[in-house]
Design an enzyme around this catalytic site. Sequence first.
Site, PDB file in Angstrom:
ATOM      1  N   LYS A 164     -11.007  -0.780  -1.786  1.00  0.00           N
ATOM      2  CA  LYS A 164     -10.780  -1.670  -0.646  1.00  0.00           C
ATOM      3  C   LYS A 164     -11.951  -1.476   0.317  1.00  0.00           C
ATOM      4  CE  LYS A 164      -5.799  -0.682  -1.026  1.00  0.00           C
ATOM      5  NZ  LYS A 164      -4.636  -0.032  -0.419  1.00  0.00           N
TER       6      LYS A 164
ATOM      7  N   THR B 216       1.560  10.239   4.345  1.00  0.00           N
ATOM      8  CA  THR B 216       0.769  11.309   3.740  1.00  0.00           C
ATOM      9  C   THR B 216      -0.444  11.676   4.592  1.00  0.00           C
ATOM     10  OG1 THR B 216      -0.225   9.531   2.494  1.00  0.00           O
ATOM     11  CG2 THR B 216       1.317  10.935   1.294  1.00  0.00           C
TER      12      THR B 216
ATOM     13  N   SER C 185      -2.639   0.793  -4.347  1.00  0.00           N
ATOM     14  CA  SER C 185      -3.093   1.938  -3.560  1.00  0.00           C
ATOM     15  C   SER C 185      -4.436   2.465  -4.037  1.00  0.00           C
ATOM     16  CB  SER C 185      -2.051   3.065  -3.683  1.00  0.00           C
ATOM     17  OG  SER C 185      -2.570   4.288  -3.207  1.00  0.00           O
ATOM     18  N   ALA C 186      -5.222   3.023  -3.103  1.00  0.00           N
ATOM     19  CA  ALA C 186      -6.508   3.641  -3.458  1.00  0.00           C
ATOM     20  C   ALA C 186      -6.302   5.022  -4.073  1.00  0.00           C
ATOM     21  CB  ALA C 186      -7.361   3.780  -2.201  1.00  0.00           C
TER      22      ALA C 186
ATOM     23  N   LYS D   1      -8.515   6.472   6.602  1.00  0.00           N
ATOM     24  CA  LYS D   1      -7.338   5.737   6.100  1.00  0.00           C
ATOM     25  C   LYS D   1      -7.764   4.651   5.121  1.00  0.00           C
ATOM     26  CE  LYS D   1      -3.736   6.047   9.609  1.00  0.00           C
ATOM     27  NZ  LYS D   1      -3.063   5.305  10.674  1.00  0.00           N
TER      28      LYS D   1
ATOM     29  N   ASP E 168       0.884  -1.166   0.000  1.00  0.00           N
ATOM     30  CA  ASP E 168       0.000   0.000   0.000  1.00  0.00           C
ATOM     31  C   ASP E 168       0.926   1.222   0.000  1.00  0.00           C
ATOM     32  OD1 ASP E 168      -2.306   1.676   0.459  1.00  0.00           O
ATOM     33  OD2 ASP E 168      -1.707   1.763   2.567  1.00  0.00           O
ATOM     34  N   LEU E 169       0.417   2.384  -0.397  1.00  0.00           N
ATOM     35  CA  LEU E 169       1.286   3.573  -0.443  1.00  0.00           C
ATOM     36  C   LEU E 169       1.153   4.432   0.828  1.00  0.00           C
ATOM     37  CD1 LEU E 169       3.137   5.522  -2.162  1.00  0.00           C
ATOM     38  CD2 LEU E 169       1.014   6.665  -2.816  1.00  0.00           C
ATOM     39  N   ASP E 170      -0.057   5.036   0.978  1.00  0.00           N
ATOM     40  CA  ASP E 170      -0.258   6.002   2.063  1.00  0.00           C
ATOM     41  C   ASP E 170      -0.194   5.309   3.420  1.00  0.00           C
ATOM     42  OD1 ASP E 170      -0.861   8.444   0.481  1.00  0.00           O
ATOM     43  OD2 ASP E 170      -2.545   7.263  -0.238  1.00  0.00           O
TER      44      ASP E 170
ATOM     45  N   GLU F 203       0.002  -3.386   4.576  1.00  0.00           N
ATOM     46  CA  GLU F 203      -1.135  -2.466   4.669  1.00  0.00           C
ATOM     47  C   GLU F 203      -1.229  -1.813   6.040  1.00  0.00           C
ATOM     48  OE1 GLU F 203      -3.766  -0.860   3.880  1.00  0.00           O
ATOM     49  OE2 GLU F 203      -3.999  -1.335   1.780  1.00  0.00           O
ATOM     50  N   ASP F 204      -1.651  -0.545   6.072  1.00  0.00           N
ATOM     51  CA  ASP F 204      -1.844   0.124   7.370  1.00  0.00           C
ATOM     52  C   ASP F 204      -3.324   0.330   7.699  1.00  0.00           C
ATOM     53  OD1 ASP F 204      -2.207   2.140   5.363  1.00  0.00           O
ATOM     54  OD2 ASP F 204      -2.049   3.643   6.961  1.00  0.00           O
TER      55      ASP F 204
HETATM   56  C1  BG6 Z   1      -5.628   6.200   0.440  1.00  0.00           C
HETATM   57  C2  BG6 Z   1      -5.487   7.090   1.657  1.00  0.00           C
HETATM   58  O1  BG6 Z   1      -4.432   5.525   0.215  1.00  0.00           O
HETATM   59  O2  BG6 Z   1      -5.942   6.987  -0.709  1.00  0.00           O
HETATM   60  C3  BG6 Z   1      -6.764   7.925   1.845  1.00  0.00           C
HETATM   61  O3  BG6 Z   1      -5.262   6.300   2.805  1.00  0.00           O
HETATM   62  C4  BG6 Z   1      -7.061   8.701   0.564  1.00  0.00           C
HETATM   63  O4  BG6 Z   1      -6.589   8.789   2.928  1.00  0.00           O
HETATM   64  C5  BG6 Z   1      -7.150   7.728  -0.613  1.00  0.00           C
HETATM   65  O5  BG6 Z   1      -8.284   9.407   0.689  1.00  0.00           O
HETATM   66  C6  BG6 Z   1      -7.398   8.448  -1.945  1.00  0.00           C
HETATM   67  O6  BG6 Z   1      -6.308   9.266  -2.221  1.00  0.00           O
HETATM   68  P1  BG6 Z   1      -6.275  10.417  -3.300  1.00  0.00           P
HETATM   69  O7  BG6 Z   1      -4.817  10.797  -3.372  1.00  0.00           O
HETATM   70  O8  BG6 Z   1      -6.755   9.810  -4.600  1.00  0.00           O
HETATM   71  O9  BG6 Z   1      -7.172  11.512  -2.855  1.00  0.00           O
HETATM   72 MG    MG Z   2      -2.723   3.155   3.609  1.00  0.00          MG
END
Ligand code: BG6
Ligand code: MG
Length: 220
Positions: free
Chosen positions: A146, A18, A115-116, A46, A10-12, A170-171
């Site tokens: 997710k 972030t 990542s989302a 999250k 996962d990224l964030d 994943e967090d």
């Molecule tokens: C997830 C984050 O990875 O991405 C969320 O944990 C965030 O906080 C979501 O809302 C969507 O991200 P973005 O950058 O498309 O607004």
């Molecule tokens: Mg995350």
Amino acid sequence: MPHIKGFIFDLDGVIVDTAKYHFEAWQRIARSLGADFDHKDNEQLKGVSRVRSLELILNWHNIQVSKEDFIRLLDQKNKDYLALITDMDASEQLPDVSRVLAFLKGHHQKVAVGSASKNARPILEKIQLLNQFDAVVDGTNVTKAKPDPEVFLQAAEQIGVGADHCVVFEDAQAGIQAAKAAGMIAIGIGSADVLKEADHVFANFTEIDNAFLNQIINTK
Ligand code: BG6
Ligand code: MG
């Protein structure tokens, strides 16, 4: 033959912190609507997509907005978020992410991002990790968020590793559920109290040593 597994990050909150920037940007949006937004609220967002995050904030405060305003608020949130991360650089990689990546790549494992976020690629570029991954699947590629497993299944397909040979870092609770729904090994990064459904939990990558990584690589 070495064992080949796919490691999907996962990224964030896993590769880069972030959450503090998402917090500031959502807080501005909430305040513009006359609502409060604190760190506890941010925790609940999250792993949650941008659209769903705004829906939740509006629901919490019983605020109704027109379709046009909904889109305008989403755009404003992302503009504010992007302004906050303009100067992000490699120093914002979370500790030991690059060590774990180097170890896995050195042991011929496949690595991907799942990542989302729709900002995943520019962020990976800023922190100088974009060219380290064999595949990046993000919010611009998937239709189901997710805890649906779509993002991780797409990542597995792109790296050519069966889902039952993939491992996810994943967090977020929704992310752990997505990994398990995909039939993958789920490694939680954060608190064991929150990430109850994970197969293993570590506070961060500094706690994941090479012996553990070797053990995972060699698990059937
Ligand atoms: C997830 C984050 O990875 O991405 C969320 O944990 C965030 O906080 C979501 O809302 C969507 O991200 P973005 O950058 O498309 O607004
Ligand atoms: Mg995350």
